[in-house]
Design an enzyme around this catalytic site. Structure first.
Site, PDB file in Angstrom:
ATOM      1  N   LEU A 108      32.711  70.319  33.442  1.00  0.00           N
ATOM      2  CA  LEU A 108      33.993  69.642  33.545  1.00  0.00           C
ATOM      3  C   LEU A 108      34.542  69.917  34.942  1.00  0.00           C
ATOM      4  O   LEU A 108      34.395  71.025  35.467  1.00  0.00           O
ATOM      5  CB  LEU A 108      34.984  70.151  32.489  1.00  0.00           C
ATOM      6  CG  LEU A 108      34.690  69.799  31.019  1.00  0.00           C
ATOM      7  CD1 LEU A 108      35.720  70.475  30.109  1.00  0.00           C
ATOM      8  CD2 LEU A 108      34.688  68.304  30.796  1.00  0.00           C
ATOM      9  N   ASP A 109      35.177  68.918  35.545  1.00  0.00           N
ATOM     10  CA  ASP A 109      35.772  69.102  36.862  1.00  0.00           C
ATOM     11  C   ASP A 109      36.816  70.205  36.819  1.00  0.00           C
ATOM     12  O   ASP A 109      37.374  70.521  35.759  1.00  0.00           O
ATOM     13  CB  ASP A 109      36.449  67.808  37.340  1.00  0.00           C
ATOM     14  CG  ASP A 109      35.460  66.659  37.472  1.00  0.00           C
ATOM     15  OD1 ASP A 109      34.277  66.943  37.690  1.00  0.00           O
ATOM     16  OD2 ASP A 109      35.887  65.499  37.347  1.00  0.00           O
ATOM     17  N   ALA A 110      37.127  70.749  37.984  1.00  0.00           N
ATOM     18  CA  ALA A 110      38.134  71.803  38.066  1.00  0.00           C
ATOM     19  C   ALA A 110      39.471  71.331  37.500  1.00  0.00           C
ATOM     20  O   ALA A 110      40.192  72.097  36.852  1.00  0.00           O
ATOM     21  CB  ALA A 110      38.301  72.261  39.511  1.00  0.00           C
ATOM     22  N   THR A 112      39.917  69.119  35.164  1.00  0.00           N
ATOM     23  CA  THR A 112      39.768  68.622  33.795  1.00  0.00           C
ATOM     24  C   THR A 112      39.773  69.796  32.826  1.00  0.00           C
ATOM     25  O   THR A 112      39.105  70.804  33.058  1.00  0.00           O
ATOM     26  CB  THR A 112      38.464  67.822  33.638  1.00  0.00           C
ATOM     27  OG1 THR A 112      38.464  66.720  34.547  1.00  0.00           O
ATOM     28  CG2 THR A 112      38.312  67.300  32.220  1.00  0.00           C
ATOM     29  N   ARG A 193      32.380  62.865  37.075  1.00  0.00           N
ATOM     30  CA  ARG A 193      33.698  62.259  37.196  1.00  0.00           C
ATOM     31  C   ARG A 193      33.713  60.815  36.671  1.00  0.00           C
ATOM     32  O   ARG A 193      34.440  59.958  37.172  1.00  0.00           O
ATOM     33  CB  ARG A 193      34.169  62.279  38.658  1.00  0.00           C
ATOM     34  CG  ARG A 193      34.340  63.684  39.217  1.00  0.00           C
ATOM     35  CD  ARG A 193      34.718  63.653  40.699  1.00  0.00           C
ATOM     36  NE  ARG A 193      35.982  62.955  40.895  1.00  0.00           N
ATOM     37  CZ  ARG A 193      37.176  63.516  40.793  1.00  0.00           C
ATOM     38  NH1 ARG A 193      37.271  64.800  40.479  1.00  0.00           N
ATOM     39  NH2 ARG A 193      38.280  62.832  41.006  1.00  0.00           N
TER      40      ARG A 193
END
Length: 354
Positions: A108-110, A112, A193
């Site tokens: 997961l993105d930072a 998110t 993303r």
């Protein structure tokens, strides 16, 4: 025994298969003193295997008990084992285990938050992540900007991104005010993303993103940010069956009354620790010349307030509306599906958190 080296190492929880293939290509792995090459097979489980000079142990698949954790990732944490800048990672709060290690099922993105799975079985992680399995991931996303029916139809039909065509399997509107609107969306590939890029393609920005479901594993409502819980045997076997792996027959999870009491106490401690971390981060920003004052604190990682449209004035009702003449759904009510759902059925989550 004759299996590819990276597969045996992945099953032992020493990394995902992709990570281990990179290690082998970088000459970091040796077997009985010989540098391993990609494609080598392990004939003897008793062979001396080293990674970066350190001896690692591998076991027969029948000796390894598969464990799976559900983790509630907060915004701001990185999906990496080590960060050279010393920032917090998703592995920092996980329980320590002997003779194995946790492998993350995807990333997961930072910015998110939400559900992130970890397992000791690298093969399980690899299969769950593989695009061919088409495991559903559901996200709650708040978007900033005008959203109309045509945009939603484009997102369900498919749009061209820089790495190929992508689309949402399902889109459901969950209400909003002014320029801020909340949707639940489903994807089944998990590209980098992907959710943000799909919305960007329609000229709107995702201001908050949270994963709430992976397959049929939901983010528990009682699980605090930064908290983890180990899945029960039936849930582990659900994941294994979904990717055509044999069932586990036992679990290390202790579910007696005293363990549940300790788990509840641990969750409360985690909530307090996360709250203190957020407050300290805000204090550091303020003392270092940030624009917000001490009396105007805002949770870290939140680009927009959860229930506010302070960044823009209301410009009218959105084109994609819930039933009830456009009124915002009452608290606890189920969001209303967009008419552009490909199958016309409610998603499995609908959305719900246990």
């Amino acid at each position: 025994m004759s299996e590819k080296l990276q597969k045996v190492l992945a099953r032992a929880g020493l990394g995902s298969r992709r990570e281990l293939e990179t290690m082998i290509q970088s000459n970091r792995v040796s077997v009985d003193g010989q540098i391993a090459k990609l494609g080598d097979r392990l004939e003897n489980v008793d062979a001396k295997i080293r990674i970066d000079g350190h001896v690692v142990s591998v076991k027969e698949s029948t000796d390894v008990i598969c464990r799976v954790l559900a983790y509630h990732k907060p915004e701001g944490e990185l999906c990496t084992r080590h960060d050279p800048e010393g920032r917090r990672t998703v592995f920092d709060r996980l329980p320590k285990i002997k003779d194995s290690r946790w492998v993350s099922v995807g990333r997961l993105d930072a910015n998110t938050a939400g559900l992130l799975l970890f397992t000791t079985d690298g093969e399980l992680a690899n299969r769950l992540m593989h695009p061919s399995r088409k495991v559903e991931r559901e996200y709650m996303c708040r978007v900033f900007g005008e959203v109309n029916d045509k945009m939603v139809k484009n997102l369900v039909s498919g749009v061209k991104l820089e790495d190929g065509e992508a689309r949402f399997e399902d889109v459901m509107y969950a209400g909003g005010e002014g320029m801020n609107h909340t949707f639940y969306v489903v994807i089944n590939e998990g590209r980098n993303r992907e959710v943000r890029r799909l919305w960007d393609s329609q000229g709107v920005t995702v201001s908050r993103l949270k994963r709430v479901r992976y397959g049929d594993i939901f983010l528990e409502k009682a699980l605090p940010r930064g908290g983890w819980m180990e899945l029960e045997l039936k849930e582990v076997n659900y994941l294994r069956e979904m990717v055509e792996l044999p069932h586990e027959k036992e679990s290390l999870l202790d579910v007696d009354k005293e363990s549940r009491k300790r788990a509840k106490s641990k969750s409360q401690k985690i909530r307090r620790a996360v709250k203190r971390h957020d407050e300290r981060t805000v204090e550091d920003r303020n003392t270092s010349g940030g624009r917000r004052g001490r009396n105007n604190k805002k949770p870290v990682g939140s680009s927009l307030p959860r229930n506010s449209n302070s960044d823009a004035k209301p410009t009218g009702k959105p084109t994609v509306k819930p039933s009830g003449k456009g009124k915002k759904p009452a608290a606890g009510s189920k969001p209303v599906r967009s008419k552009f759902s490909p199958n016309g059925k409610a998603p499995k989550s609908a959305p719900r958190q246990r």
